[in-house]
Design an enzyme around this catalytic site. Structure first.
Site, PDB file in Angstrom:
ATOM      1  N   LYS A  14     -43.877   5.489   0.579  1.00 47.15           N
ATOM      2  CA  LYS A  14     -43.422   4.950  -0.713  1.00 47.15           C
ATOM      3  C   LYS A  14     -43.500   6.002  -1.819  1.00 47.15           C
ATOM      4  O   LYS A  14     -42.592   6.127  -2.622  1.00 47.15           O
ATOM      5  CB  LYS A  14     -44.250   3.717  -1.105  1.00 47.15           C
ATOM      6  N   ARG A  89     -48.838  -6.539  -4.454  1.00 44.67           N
ATOM      7  CA  ARG A  89     -49.488  -6.474  -3.156  1.00 44.67           C
ATOM      8  C   ARG A  89     -50.039  -7.826  -2.719  1.00 44.67           C
ATOM      9  O   ARG A  89     -50.609  -7.932  -1.637  1.00 44.67           O
ATOM     10  CB  ARG A  89     -50.649  -5.501  -3.251  1.00 44.67           C
ATOM     11  N   ARG A 128     -52.231  13.262   5.845  1.00 45.68           N
ATOM     12  CA  ARG A 128     -52.277  13.352   4.382  1.00 45.68           C
ATOM     13  C   ARG A 128     -53.714  13.574   3.906  1.00 45.68           C
ATOM     14  O   ARG A 128     -53.956  14.303   2.955  1.00 45.68           O
ATOM     15  CB  ARG A 128     -51.722  12.043   3.786  1.00 45.68           C
ATOM     16  N   ARG A 134     -58.216  12.266  -0.800  1.00 47.94           N
ATOM     17  CA  ARG A 134     -58.538  10.834  -0.891  1.00 47.94           C
ATOM     18  C   ARG A 134     -59.454  10.463   0.260  1.00 47.94           C
ATOM     19  O   ARG A 134     -59.072  10.587   1.419  1.00 47.94           O
ATOM     20  CB  ARG A 134     -57.248  10.006  -0.795  1.00 47.94           C
ATOM     21  N   ARG A 146     -57.293  -1.075   5.512  1.00 46.04           N
ATOM     22  CA  ARG A 146     -56.147  -1.144   4.600  1.00 46.04           C
ATOM     23  C   ARG A 146     -54.964  -1.807   5.276  1.00 46.04           C
ATOM     24  O   ARG A 146     -54.254  -2.599   4.660  1.00 46.04           O
ATOM     25  CB  ARG A 146     -55.788   0.250   4.109  1.00 46.04           C
TER      26      ARG A 146
HETATM   27  P1  ADP Z   1     -51.751   3.298   0.154  1.00 44.37           P
HETATM   28  O1  ADP Z   1     -50.583   2.395  -0.015  1.00 44.37           O
HETATM   29  O2  ADP Z   1     -51.415   4.578   0.869  1.00 44.37           O
HETATM   30  O3  ADP Z   1     -52.946   2.612   0.717  1.00 44.37           O
HETATM   31  P2  ADP Z   1     -52.184   3.290  -2.738  1.00 44.37           P
HETATM   32  O4  ADP Z   1     -52.365   4.514  -3.532  1.00 44.37           O
HETATM   33  O5  ADP Z   1     -50.986   2.450  -2.999  1.00 44.37           O
HETATM   34  O6  ADP Z   1     -52.235   3.806  -1.248  1.00 44.37           O
HETATM   35  O7  ADP Z   1     -53.465   2.348  -2.901  1.00 44.37           O
HETATM   36  C1  ADP Z   1     -54.786   2.816  -2.732  1.00 44.37           C
HETATM   37  C2  ADP Z   1     -55.781   1.674  -2.976  1.00 44.37           C
HETATM   38  O8  ADP Z   1     -55.671   1.236  -4.343  1.00 44.37           O
HETATM   39  C3  ADP Z   1     -55.577   0.417  -2.150  1.00 44.37           C
HETATM   40  O9  ADP Z   1     -56.180   0.504  -0.879  1.00 44.37           O
HETATM   41  C4  ADP Z   1     -56.215  -0.643  -3.061  1.00 44.37           C
HETATM   42  O10 ADP Z   1     -57.624  -0.595  -2.956  1.00 44.37           O
HETATM   43  C5  ADP Z   1     -55.858  -0.187  -4.454  1.00 44.37           C
HETATM   44  N1  ADP Z   1     -54.597  -0.788  -4.946  1.00 44.37           N
HETATM   45  C6  ADP Z   1     -53.429  -0.124  -5.217  1.00 44.37           C
HETATM   46  N2  ADP Z   1     -52.480  -0.978  -5.659  1.00 44.37           N
HETATM   47  C7  ADP Z   1     -53.049  -2.222  -5.663  1.00 44.37           C
HETATM   48  C8  ADP Z   1     -52.591  -3.530  -5.992  1.00 44.37           C
HETATM   49  N3  ADP Z   1     -51.317  -3.754  -6.399  1.00 44.37           N
HETATM   50  N4  ADP Z   1     -53.446  -4.571  -5.867  1.00 44.37           N
HETATM   51  C9  ADP Z   1     -54.704  -4.381  -5.472  1.00 44.37           C
HETATM   52  N5  ADP Z   1     -55.211  -3.175  -5.120  1.00 44.37           N
HETATM   53  C10 ADP Z   1     -54.402  -2.100  -5.215  1.00 44.37           C
END
Ligand code: ADP
Length: 190
Positions: A14, A89, A128, A134, A146
């Site tokens: 994404k 999400r 990554r 991270r 996740r």
């Molecule tokens: P990825 O999709 O690769 O897991 P992101 O950077 O989108 O990475 O998200 C990292 C973390 O941030 C998630 O595992 C969650 O803990 C938190 N997070 C991100 N976006 C949301 C959201 N919309 N609602 C709740 N938690 C979120």
């Protein structure tokens, strides 16, 4: 306005594709993951709370991310549109997004989902993790958490948009350019 929800599991690509879509369609890229990591880097109270959950691969509370998105949408009223990446999400977040966009006189144009199988996702995230810094990218158990959060809480968000006839999906495996072309073809039908 063109308001895209870019959807897919962790590691689906994404972020990579958002950067390209943003350029082509002149949109503002809103990644809740990036916004949360900025809060952590700035050492805010919100960041400290979010970090504990993110480090376990759990979602942060809906109110927190909805508030962040609401602020960004309000602050960019003149934008040509937005790419929502990593948001909504949960179904509650999707419902809140509909309401907050409507208040700003606009709506989600469509959701475009990137489809990638779990085996490939895990490999990509671990790769990554070698450079992203991270911690949630470097541990197979956290990655599994996740993906589980995604399957139980996030996958149902697709039904929200299917119900509104706003859902498209694209194969997320192959060359970055090829995937981008498929995404653009889907976006151009919206
Ligand atoms: P990825 O999709 O690769 O897991 P992101 O950077 O989108 O990475 O998200 C990292 C973390 O941030 C998630 O595992 C969650 O803990 C938190 N997070 C991100 N976006 C949301 C959201 N919309 N609602 C709740 N938690 C979120």
């Amino acid at each position: 306005m063109l308001n895209l929800v870019l959807f897919g599991p962790p590691g689906a690509g994404k972020g990579t594709q958002s950067a390209k879509i943003k350029e082509k369609y002149n949109l503002i890229h809103l990644s809740t993951g990036d916004l949360l990591r900025s809060e952590i880097a700035a050492g805010t109270a919100l960041g400290l709370e979010a970090k504990k959950l993110m480090d376990n691969g759990q979602l942060v509370p809906d109110e927190v991310v909805i508030g962040m998105i609401d602020n960004k949408v309000k602050a960019n009223q003149d934008a040509a549109g937005f790419i929502f990446d990593g948001f909504p999400r949960t179904v509650a977040q999707a419902e809140a997004l509909d309401v907050l966009l409507e208040k700003n006189g606009t709506a989600v144009s469509g959701m475009v989902a990137l489809e990638v199988d779990e085996e490939e996702l895990t490999q990509r995230i671990l790769e990554r993790g070698k450079t992203s810094g991270r911690s949630d990218d470097q541990d197979v158990n956290l990655i599994r958490n996740r993906v589980q959060e995604y399957e139980s809480k996030t996958a149902p968000v697709a039904d929200h948009y299917k119900g509104q006839n706003k859902y498209k999906s694209v194969a997320g495996v192959g060359a970055i350019e090829e995937i981008f072309d498929s995404l653009c073809a889907a976006i151009d039908t919206l």
